[in-house]
Structure formats: structure tokens, C-alpha cells
Design a protein around this motif. Structure first.
Motif, short mmCIF file in Angstrom:
data_model
loop_
_atom_site.label_atom_id
_atom_site.label_comp_id
_atom_site.label_asym_id
_atom_site.label_seq_id
_atom_site.Cartn_x
_atom_site.Cartn_y
_atom_site.Cartn_z
N LEU A 119 0.80 -1.23 0.00
CA LEU A 119 0.00 0.00 0.00
C LEU A 119 0.83 1.28 0.00
O LEU A 119 0.27 2.37 0.01
CB LEU A 119 -0.94 0.00 1.23
N ALA B 199 -9.81 4.97 -1.39
CA ALA B 199 -8.67 5.71 -0.86
C ALA B 199 -7.37 4.95 -1.09
O ALA B 199 -6.39 5.14 -0.37
CB ALA B 199 -8.87 6.01 0.61
N GLY B 200 -7.37 4.07 -2.08
CA GLY B 200 -6.14 3.35 -2.41
C GLY B 200 -5.98 2.03 -1.70
O GLY B 200 -4.97 1.35 -1.83
N GLY B 201 -6.98 1.63 -0.91
CA GLY B 201 -6.88 0.36 -0.19
C GLY B 201 -7.02 -0.83 -1.11
O GLY B 201 -7.35 -0.69 -2.30
N SER C 190 -2.67 4.81 6.49
CA SER C 190 -3.10 3.76 7.40
C SER C 190 -1.98 2.75 7.63
O SER C 190 -1.67 2.36 8.76
CB SER C 190 -4.30 3.01 6.81
N ASN D 156 -3.45 8.50 -2.42
CA ASN D 156 -4.80 9.07 -2.48
C ASN D 156 -4.80 10.60 -2.48
O ASN D 156 -5.61 11.23 -1.81
CB ASN D 156 -5.62 8.54 -1.29
N GLY E 210 -11.25 5.01 10.96
CA GLY E 210 -11.11 5.69 9.67
C GLY E 210 -9.93 5.25 8.84
O GLY E 210 -9.43 6.02 8.01
N GLY E 211 -9.45 4.03 9.02
CA GLY E 211 -8.36 3.53 8.19
C GLY E 211 -8.84 3.23 6.78
O GLY E 211 -10.05 3.23 6.48
N ASN E 212 -7.88 3.02 5.87
CA ASN E 212 -8.23 2.80 4.47
C ASN E 212 -7.61 1.55 3.88
O ASN E 212 -7.40 1.47 2.68
CB ASN E 212 -7.77 4.00 3.63
N PHE E 213 -7.30 0.58 4.73
CA PHE E 213 -6.62 -0.62 4.22
C PHE E 213 -7.43 -1.30 3.13
O PHE E 213 -6.90 -1.76 2.14
CB PHE E 213 -6.38 -1.61 5.36
N PHE F 265 -9.14 -1.03 12.38
CA PHE F 265 -8.77 0.35 12.05
C PHE F 265 -9.70 0.90 10.98
O PHE F 265 -10.14 2.05 11.06
CB PHE F 265 -7.31 0.41 11.57
N ILE G 120 -3.95 8.87 9.47
CA ILE G 120 -4.32 7.47 9.27
C ILE G 120 -5.48 7.36 8.28
O ILE G 120 -5.61 6.40 7.55
CB ILE G 120 -4.66 6.84 10.63
N SER G 121 -6.31 8.41 8.24
CA SER G 121 -7.48 8.38 7.37
C SER G 121 -7.23 9.02 6.02
O SER G 121 -8.11 9.05 5.17
CB SER G 121 -8.65 9.07 8.07
N SER H 16 -5.05 8.21 3.53
CA SER H 16 -4.86 7.31 2.39
C SER H 16 -4.52 5.93 2.93
O SER H 16 -4.29 5.74 4.12
CB SER H 16 -3.70 7.80 1.53
N ALA H 17 -4.50 4.94 2.01
CA ALA H 17 -4.07 3.60 2.41
C ALA H 17 -2.62 3.65 2.89
O ALA H 17 -2.24 2.94 3.82
CB ALA H 17 -4.23 2.64 1.25
N GLN I 15 -0.01 4.10 -2.42
CA GLN I 15 -1.42 4.48 -2.55
C GLN I 15 -1.69 5.72 -1.69
O GLN I 15 -2.24 5.64 -0.60
CB GLN I 15 -2.33 3.33 -2.11
#
Lengths: 208, 615
Positions: free
Chosen positions: A49, B235-237, A136, A54, B227-230, B222, A129-130, A132-133, A52
Motif C-alpha cells: 500500500l 482511498a487506495g486500499g 493507514s 490518495n 477511519g483507516g483505508n486498508f 482500524f 491514518i485516514s 490514504s491507504a 497508494q
């Protein structure tokens, strides 16, 4: 270094003198095996990731070599001082164990302070953390490591304080030994974080 | 330190308090069995509702939403909260006895493992009353399991499994250390009974597989809570990461489950054939090889994900390779029985029923391992039939065999044979009636996880038979419960009711809390049988009779788990005061455990002899 008279009855390698001690050391090595899989999974996720972003900041825009290099230097030095503590343990010298572990803890706190500063700085740059991937994955991997460092600091301080009362015995010796083992492990993890997250994140643009 | 407590009296505890604080592996085994048994009944009830819904086409017994919750909870409960704990029950009850140990390496950690599992399972199941159970399937694939598509139930899944998984992980480490460090003199690795070997390999798999699901659950947590994006593609997850992490854990988990059953079958078949296990060394080798290969095949659950032809080929081939050591095992069991003096008490019925049933499940497994064919089977009832053949026909049969075999050792009572045989035949016939037609339902195109089907598509008869079969399994399970109650008033078990071959049969049933008054000297494989054949009454002791040091009971494992249980709710409802309180309880207990050394207590020599005479 002369053997302290109070420890005259303590056997050599006191951490392995009892079956309980041997069990703890073996169990802890196995636990570290599990931790390796844990961090391995986090690394794999991060590598998948890391590009990524974003629309948020990229690793090339964020990372700052002097800060990370300083953190690395501090943590690797603390690894050495924790070895010195184990060497002192084998010489049955509680005083030197305490000295070396105190230095280790202080270096650990220094590292953690730099990491917190770094995270706060990144958040101000819009890297959350929110976001982009990548955000995170970054905070989870590096934060997991930071959490391990924080736990190690608290653990070592606790062992140091209780050893003031209990002294160096076949019960406390395995605990010191394990704390040092743990500290090494999180240093090794940092070497990989430094390489995979920071060095690879600073070179070039998109990779692969 | 032991020297401090030479003559400390044994702590007297009774009733509930004794069970909440015990660190004795034999009592923890019973706790695991009771808790696992209750979750098994819950999961079984969910299965019953699923089958009632699918008994007739276009039925509305439970409806679509509840159906999704039922299938999710059925799978999750059965795997994590029912069969895993019953496996741990048998491992706890038997492994220390089989290696001639007085307890496991970490009795405290053993208790902690149980309570973590228990409170994790409890947390997960409270979801039924707090806004609905998880409904994204037991695999909880993203993006379905993200907030947009799934309710709060999935939060219960994430946190409940996380807590229960921690318990399993430390349990695995405990058994590894126990088996490596605590074996009696002469008990070399290649003299260990097969069940101990299987437990050893299974524990290794737990150690290296569970951290992957830990990470997967953290990432999902998460995404859902912070609000994580894994797994958020916007959002690229990347949703495939979940699939990988889940199956890197999930496939070894399959072998974590089945290897102990292999171990049980090896013990039971050998005992009731009155023969040494055929090909012991190849059995050990096959067990280790299955454990190793078990980590190389996870992507066969993802053939249709689109990993590409090369990856699918390699994972398909690796999967087929596992059939080789498994085949070795099946032939070894058959050759153990060959020429033996076979008797068929209930335990052996289960074991002998296991072999063909598991072989069918293994065979459909090889069919599924062929990627092009898997594109047809994928997500159909064929898959459902396959994994129920290995998990119910295989593992649950193995567990029943183990329970009938070791029940006298665990509880000091014989299970009733007549009820046992009824238990076996109703369950066995019911099982095949339920799952055999599902192969064909799948081949005829019935997809899994779909809450109903239409009339006139040739699916009616198969589904109807399948539901009838469930009643057989239900009756079988009820008969087992009846048997447990009846046996409680029944015949007392002798130390060695089956003319056993291994160390657990050398000591009274149930064993005293210290297990062995004197650690036995092991002189070969099937240690007890060797002594019997040499005309000896029991084992040769490896040490003089003396005081035995025991660990103190502790309430901390219970409290530590309660702390995480509380913190789990705090995370789910974003109430950080509750999180802090919960974590303070847990870390406070860890602090107390670290600071306060456990001196333990001693059982005095005279007391041991006295108890020995009584038994």
C-alpha cells in the motif's frame, strides 16, 4: 568485575538455572517467532500500500533523513547497552545491570520522543491514518513498533524497580534476560522499518 | 522461589472459586470442554435453523437478514469457539500425562489462555442482543465487512476473535514449551505418543498462523473504527490483502484442527487393535510434513480471485502434495488394524467411522485443488459438503473418539457404551444424510450462503434430505449429553480401562493434582505397554518419592480477560473511558503478576502416599 558477595550462591547463567527459567526463555523465543509473523504481515501490507497516497503527501515529500537517522542511531545504541546489561547479568553484577538498563530506557524514551514528534509533524502536513491507504499502513506498522518500544520501556522500568527490593535471584534473572531479548527484537524490527519504510520511501518516485 | 515455601500449606479452595482460580491443566481441560461444549450447542442450534430455512424452496423460516447472521455465527462459533476449545480440552487433559509431566510449562498462562478464549467468545455472542450478530460470513471478506455494508455485528467479530485468538496463541506457545522441556526421563521425541506429536505440530501451526489473523483483525478494526483505508478501494486500499491475511491464517487453521484428530485416531486405533501403531516414524514424518505444507497452500481459497495462472498452478500443486502424507496416514491406520485383535467400543467406532469419511473429504479436497475445476465448484454447496466432511466427519468424529476414549481419565467415570453406540450411529448416519447430497446440490449449481432457492430446479429433494440428516446429528448430540448425565451416576473408571499403551493409563482416573507421584522412567514407544509385556505392574520410577511443588491458584487470569472484555466494548462504542478502565484492569493484573512472585506450595510426601493407596 568482582562478584558481589550477596550473589555468591547465585549459579552461573542464573537465567537458565531453574526449569521455570528455561521454560520462560524457550517460550519467549517462540513468542518472538510469532511476533516475526505479526510484523511480517504488517510489512507485507505496508509494501502493498505504500504508493497508494490518495492525493495526500507521498513518502518522498514527508520523510526527513536527519530525524530518522538520529532515531535509528539512538535505538541501535540502546540495543548495545541492553547487551551490556546481559553481560553484567552473567557477571551477576546487579549494579551494572541497573546502570546499563537505565541508559537503555533513557535511549528508548529519546527514540519514542523523536517518533512522537515525527508523527505530530506528519499530521500537520496532512498525513493522517485516514488520509490514504499509505497513511493507514504507515501509522499501523511504525505505530505497532512504537507501541512495542513503549511497552518495553515500562517493562524494564518495572523490573528495575522490583529488583531493588528482590535483588538478583534465579527468579529475577530470567526476567532481565527476556527484557533484553525483547529489546533486541524491537531493534531488529526497526532496522527493517528503517530500510523498507524510510530508505525505500525516500528513493525515487513510484516503485514497481 | 520454591525454597521460600517448603512447608506452606496447600491453599484450600472450593466450589466456584476453585474453578475461577485454577491453574491445574486437568481442571482447565474440563473448563475448555464445558465452554466449548456450550458454544458447540449454540453453533449446532444455528445450523439447525439454517437447515430448517433451506428445507423447502422459498421458505421464510428465518428470512434473509437473520440467515446471514446465522451462517456467519455458525461458522465462526464452530471453528473458533467450539472445536478449537474441545481440542484444547483434550490437549490439556492428555498431553502432560502422556509425556509424564506434573503440569504444563506455564500453568498461569494456561488459565489465561482459557479465560481469554471464553471472554472473547462471550463478547462475540453478546452481539445477538446488542444490535445483531455479524453477517459478513465467517471469512468476513472486505469490502462486505466494512461499515458501508455491514452493521455493528462485525465489530463484535473483530474484537471477540482478537481476544479469543490471543488466548489460543499463548496456549500454543505453552504446549510447545511443555512438550519440548517437560518430558519425563527417557521420553525422547521419537517415543512420544502420536497425540502428543500431533499437539506439538498443531501448537507450532498456531504460533505461526494466528499472528496473521491478529494483523488482519487489527487492520479491519482500524478501517471500521478509526477511519483507516486498508480495504477501502476509494482511498487506495486493497481488499485482497484481507483475503491473503485471512487465509494465511485460515488454511493452517484447517490443519490446526485436523492434526489433533489424526493423533486421537492413531491412539484409539492402536489401542483397540492391540497393536503398536503401524509405521510410527512415517506417521511423525507425515504429521510434520502436513504442518509444513499447510503454510504453502493458502491461495487455493483464492483461485477465482485472479492471482494468475502461475500462482494458481503452484498453489494447486502444493495442495495436491498434501494428499501424499495424508494418504500415508490413512494406510498406516488401516495397516494398524490389519491382523489386530480389533474390538469396537464406542471410541473405536468413531475412529473407524472417521477413516472413510475423512477420506471422502480429502478426495473432494483434491478435486477442489485443480484450479480450472475449482472455478466450477467455487462458492457452491460442493465446497460446503467438502469442508463439512473434513471438519464434522473428520474432526468432530475424532473429538468424539477422543472423548469416549479419555472420558474415564478426565472424569473418573465410564461413559455408557449402549448410549454411546446410539450416539455414534444416529450422528454418523445423520451426518452423511446431511452432507452427502450437498455435493450434488453444489454440482447442480446451488450457491452457498444463499438463503433460499426456487422450486422446480431439482434442488428440492437434496435440500430436504439434507435437513432430515440434521435431525440425526441433533439426536446424536442429545444422546451424548444424556450419556454424560447418566455416566455421572454410573460406573467408576479404573486406572486403565482400555488396556492402554501410554503413560496416562498408569495413574488413577481421575489423576491426582500432581499426576505422577514419582516421575516415570520411559523405556520406549508405548511406554506402559513395554512394562506390561515385561511383566511389570507399573512404570519404573525415575526419582525417589518426595515433596511435590505446585503452582498457586490465581484469580488474575480471569481478571485480565475481563479487562480486555470491557475494553472491547469501549472500542466498539467509541467510549474511551471504558477502554482505559478495561486496559487498566488488564495491565494492572500484568503488573501484579510481574511484581509478586508466586511461591507455590508443596504437597507433602506422606500425603502423596496416602492418596496413592486410596486410589
Amino acid at each position: 568485575m568482582a562478584t558481589h558477595h550477596a550473589n555468591a550462591v547465585l549459579p552461573d547463567e542464573p537465567e537458565k538455572a531453574t526449569l521455570e527459567g528455561k521454560n520462560k526463555i524457550l517460550g519467549f523465543w517462540l513468542f518472538l517467532g510469532g511476533e516475526t509473523v505479526l510484523f511480517g504481515s504488517l510489512f507485507a501490507t505496508f509494501i502493498a500500500l505504500r504508493d497508494q497516497v490518495n492525493g495526500g503527501p507521498t513518502s518522498q515529500q514527508l520523510f526527513d533523513m536527519p530525524l530518522v537517522a538520529a532515531a535509528t542511531l539512538i535505538l541501535l545504541t540502546s540495543s548495545m547497552t541492553s547487551v551490556m546489561a546481559t553481560l553484567a547479568l552473567h557477571k551477576k553484577n546487579l549494579k551494572m545491570i541497573q546502570v546499563w538498563l537505565t541508559i537503555t530506557v533513557l535511549l528508548g524514551i529519546g527514540f519514542l520522543a523523536l517518533e512522537i514528534y515525527e508523527f505530530v509533524h506528519y499530521v500537520h502536513e496532512g498525513h493522517k491514518i485516514s488520509t490514504s491507504a499509505f497513511g493507514s499502513a504507515f501509522y499501523t506498522l511504525v505505530g505497532f513498533h512504537g507501541g512495542h518500544v513503549a511497552f518495553g520501556i515500562l517493562w524494564i522500568i518495572l523490573l528495575q524497580l522490583s529488583a531493588v527490593k528482590k535483588g538478583l535471584t534465579v527468579v529475577t534473572a530470567p526476567k532481565f534476560y527476556l527484557a533484553s531479548l525483547y529489546w533486541h527484537f524491537i531493534d531488529v524490527v526497526w532496522v527493517f522499518i528503517f530500510t523498507v519504510v524510510y530508505l525505500m520511501g525516500m528513493i525515487g518516485g513510484k516503485v514497481g | 522461589m520454591s525454597a521460600h515455601a517448603s512447608h506452606a500449606p496447600a491453599p484450600k479452595r472450593s466450589g466456584l472459586w476453585d474453578w475461577l482460580t485454577t491453574v491445574d491443566h486437568k481442571k482447565i481441560a474440563i473448563l475448555y470442554l464445558i465452554a466449548g461444549g456450550i458454544f458447540f450447542l449454540a453453533g449446532g442450534f444455528e445450523a439447525l435453523l439454517i437447515r430448517l430455512q433451506l428445507m423447502y424452496p422459498e421458505s421464510q423460516v428465518v428470512g434473509a437478514g437473520l440467515f446471514n447472521e446465522l451462517i456467519t455465527m455458525h461458522g465462526t462459533t464452530m471453528i473458533f469457539l467450539a472445536v478449537m476449545p474441545v481440542i484444547f480440552a483434550l490437549m490439556n487433559a492428555v498431553v502432560p500425562l502422556q509425556i509424564g509431566a506434573r503440569d504444563v510449562a506455564f500453568p498461569f498462562v494456561n488459565a489465561l489462555g482459557f479465560w481469554l478464549f471464553f471472554f472473547g467468545g462471550l463478547l462475540l455472542n453478546t452481539s445477538w442482543f446488542l444490535g445483531g450478530a455479524p453477517d459478513a460470513g465467517w471469512t468476513s471478506y472486505t469490502t462486505l465487512a466494512l461499515n458501508q455494508y455491514s452493521g455493528r455485528g462485525v465489530d463484535f467479530y473483530v474484537l471477540g476473535l482478537q481476544i479469543a485468538g490471543l488466548g489460543t496463541l499463548i496456549g500454543g506457545i505453552n504446549f510447545l514449551v511443555t512438550i519440548i522441556n517437560m518430558r519425563a526421563p527417557g521420553m525422547t521425541f521419537m517415543r512420544m505418543p502420536m497425540f502428543t506429536w500431533a499437539s506439538f505440530v498443531t501448537s507450532g501451526l498456531i504460533l505461526f498462523a494466528f499472528p496473521a489473523i491478529t494483523v488482519g483483525l487489527v487492520l479491519l478494526m482500524f478501517d471500521r473504527l478509526f477511519g483507516g483505508n486498508f480495504f477501502n478501494p476509494d482511498a487506495g486500499g486493497n481488499v485482497i490483502i484481507w483475503e491473503h491475511l485471512f487465509w494465511i491464517f485460515g488454511h493452517p487453521e484447517v490443519y490446526i484442527l485436523i492434526l489433533p484428530a489424526f493423533g486421537i485416531i492413531s491412539e484409539v486405533v492402536s489401542t483397540f487393535s492391540k497393536k503398536r501403531l503401524f509405521g510410527y516414524s512415517s506417521m511423525v514424518f507425515a504429521t510434520a510434513l502436513i504442518g509444513f505444507l499447510g503454510f504453502m497452500v493458502w491461495a487455493h481459497h483464492m483461485f477465482t480471485t485472479g492471482l494468475g495462472a502461475i500462482a494458481n498452478t503452484l498453489f494447486g500443486l502444493a495442495t495436491m502434495l498434501i494428499a501424499v502424507p495424508t494418504g500415508i496416514k490413512i494406510f498406516n491406520w488401516l495397516l494398524t488394524m490389519w491382523g489386530g485383535q480389533i474390538t469396537f467400543p464406542t471410541a473405536n467406532l468413531w475412529a473407524v467411522g472417521f477413516i472413510p469419511t475423512f477420506t471422502i473429504g480429502g478426495m473432494t479436497g483434491v478435486m477442489l485443488a485443480v484450479p480450472p475445476a475449482d472455478y466450477q465448484y467455487h462458492d457452491s454447496y460442493f465446497v460446503v459438503a467438502h469442508f463439512h466432511y473434513v471438519i464434522v466427519g473428520g474432526l468432530v468424529s475424532g473429538l468424539f473418539a477422543g472423548l469416549y476414549y479419555w472420558w474415564p481419565k478426565m472424569f473418573g467415570k465410564m461413559l455408557n457404551e449402549k448410549l454411546g453406540k446410539w450416539n455414534f450411529w444416529t450422528f454418523f448416519i445423520g451426518f452423511h444424510l446431511t452432507f452427502f447430497p450437498q455435493h450434488f446440490l453444489g454440482l447442480m449449481g446451488m450457491p452457498r450462503r444463499v438463503y433460499t432457492f426456487l422450486k422446480g430446479q431439482d434442488l428440492d429433494v437434496g435440500n430436504f434430505i439434507s435437513t432430515i440428516g440434521v435431525f440425526g446429528m441433533t439426536i446424536g448430540t442429545i444422546l451424548f449429553l444424556v450419556n454424560v448425565v447418566v455416566s455421572a451416576k454410573g460406573k467408576r473408571a479404573v486406572a486403565d480401562p482400555w488396556d492402554g499403551r501410554t503413560l496416562e493409563w498408569t495413574i488413577p482416573s481421575p489423576p491426582p493434582e500432581y499426576n505422577f507421584a514419582q516421575t516415570p522412567l520411559v523405556r520406549g514407544l508405548d511406554a506402559f505397554w513395554i512394562e506390561k509385556m515385561a511383566g511389570n505392574k507399573g512404570m519404573t520410577p525415575a526419582e525417589p518419592l518426595g515433596d511435590i511443588h505446585m503452582p498457586s491458584p490465581s484469580f488474575l487470569p480471569f481478571l485480565m480477560s475481563v479487562g480486555l472484555f470491557i475494553a472491547g466494548y469501549g472500542f466498539m462504542y467509541h467510549n474511551y473511558v471504558v477502554v482505559v478502565i478495561g486496559l487498566l484492569v488488564t495491565f494492572g493484573c500484568m503488573f501484579a503478576r510481574s511484581v509478586k512472585d508466586d511461591p507455590g506450595y508443596h504437597i507433602h510426601e506422606d500425603e502423596i502416599e496416602e492418596k496413592g493407596v486410596k486410589a
